[in-house]
Design a protein around this motif. Structure first.
Motif, PDB file in Angstrom:
ATOM      1  N   ARG A 102     101.457  21.323  43.862  1.00  0.00           N
ATOM      2  CA  ARG A 102     100.015  21.244  44.162  1.00  0.00           C
ATOM      3  C   ARG A 102      99.792  20.929  45.643  1.00  0.00           C
ATOM      4  NH1 ARG A 102      95.719  20.000  40.980  1.00  0.00           N
ATOM      5  NH2 ARG A 102      95.208  18.330  42.408  1.00  0.00           N
ATOM      6  N   LYS A 103     100.597  20.019  46.177  1.00  0.00           N
ATOM      7  CA  LYS A 103     100.460  19.646  47.581  1.00  0.00           C
ATOM      8  C   LYS A 103     100.786  20.831  48.493  1.00  0.00           C
ATOM      9  CE  LYS A 103     101.677  15.732  50.454  1.00  0.00           C
ATOM     10  NZ  LYS A 103     102.470  14.520  50.553  1.00  0.00           N
ATOM     11  N   TYR A 129     100.480  24.120  47.812  1.00  0.00           N
ATOM     12  CA  TYR A 129      99.453  25.158  47.758  1.00  0.00           C
ATOM     13  C   TYR A 129      98.107  24.700  48.315  1.00  0.00           C
ATOM     14  CZ  TYR A 129     102.470  28.367  45.354  1.00  0.00           C
ATOM     15  OH  TYR A 129     103.502  29.220  45.060  1.00  0.00           O
ATOM     16  N   ARG A 130      97.959  23.424  48.586  1.00  0.00           N
ATOM     17  CA  ARG A 130      96.744  22.916  49.188  1.00  0.00           C
ATOM     18  C   ARG A 130      96.771  23.066  50.710  1.00  0.00           C
ATOM     19  NH1 ARG A 130      96.561  18.213  46.267  1.00  0.00           N
ATOM     20  NH2 ARG A 130      97.712  17.119  47.867  1.00  0.00           N
ATOM     21  N   ARG A 131      97.924  23.374  51.274  1.00  0.00           N
ATOM     22  CA  ARG A 131      98.046  23.477  52.724  1.00  0.00           C
ATOM     23  C   ARG A 131      97.529  24.825  53.238  1.00  0.00           C
ATOM     24  NH1 ARG A 131     100.560  19.329  54.889  1.00  0.00           N
ATOM     25  NH2 ARG A 131     101.970  18.107  53.635  1.00  0.00           N
ATOM     26  N   SER A 132      96.982  24.805  54.458  1.00  0.00           N
ATOM     27  CA  SER A 132      96.497  26.024  55.091  1.00  0.00           C
ATOM     28  C   SER A 132      97.608  26.622  55.954  1.00  0.00           C
ATOM     29  CB  SER A 132      95.273  25.709  55.951  1.00  0.00           C
ATOM     30  OG  SER A 132      95.646  24.882  57.032  1.00  0.00           O
ATOM     31  N   GLU A 190      96.250  19.918  55.091  1.00  0.00           N
ATOM     32  CA  GLU A 190      95.778  19.963  53.710  1.00  0.00           C
ATOM     33  C   GLU A 190      94.266  20.099  53.705  1.00  0.00           C
ATOM     34  OE1 GLU A 190      97.364  17.214  50.820  1.00  0.00           O
ATOM     35  OE2 GLU A 190      98.967  16.709  52.208  1.00  0.00           O
ATOM     36  N   PHE A 242      90.679  19.707  51.759  1.00  0.00           N
ATOM     37  CA  PHE A 242      89.919  19.055  50.695  1.00  0.00           C
ATOM     38  C   PHE A 242      88.449  19.365  50.924  1.00  0.00           C
ATOM     39  CE2 PHE A 242      93.736  16.479  51.044  1.00  0.00           C
ATOM     40  CZ  PHE A 242      94.124  16.370  49.724  1.00  0.00           C
ATOM     41  N   GLN A 269      89.718  13.738  48.693  1.00  0.00           N
ATOM     42  CA  GLN A 269      91.005  13.542  49.359  1.00  0.00           C
ATOM     43  C   GLN A 269      91.592  12.179  49.029  1.00  0.00           C
ATOM     44  OE1 GLN A 269      91.109  12.016  53.078  1.00  0.00           O
ATOM     45  NE2 GLN A 269      93.273  12.422  53.381  1.00  0.00           N
TER      46      GLN A 269
END
Length: 90
Positions: free
Chosen positions: A25-26, A28-31, A36, A38, A44
């Protein structure tokens, strides 16, 4: 004896699976820049807190699973030792 083996495997798999799920999850949350994303500050803070607690729970599950597997191996060795002593009394 078999219960400690089953419990050890279940807790080990659950702990590793929880760690994998949190890290995935962490990731796939990154650009593209690595930050990250939010939608709000509150999300967040809440998500990071839940993930931190989840990781500690995962560590506890992994440790408990490994300890259960260790107990199983000790019980198995003790059982084999007593069977050998019964077959070959001194």
């Amino acid at each position: 004896m078999v219960a400690s083996l089953v419990i050890g495997i279940i807790f080990l798999v659950l702990g590793l699976g929880l760690r994998y799920w949190i890290n995935r999850r962490k990731f796939y949350r990154r650009s593209d820049t690595g930050a990250e994303g939010f939608s709000s500050y509150e999300k967040q803070v809440a998500i990071k807190f839940i993930e931190r607690v989840g990781k500690w729970i995962a560590y506890a599950l992994i440790i408990f699973g490994l300890l259960s597997l260790w107990v199983y191996s000790r019980e198995k060795k003790d059982k084999e030792k007593t069977e050998v002593e019964i077959q070959n009394p001194r």
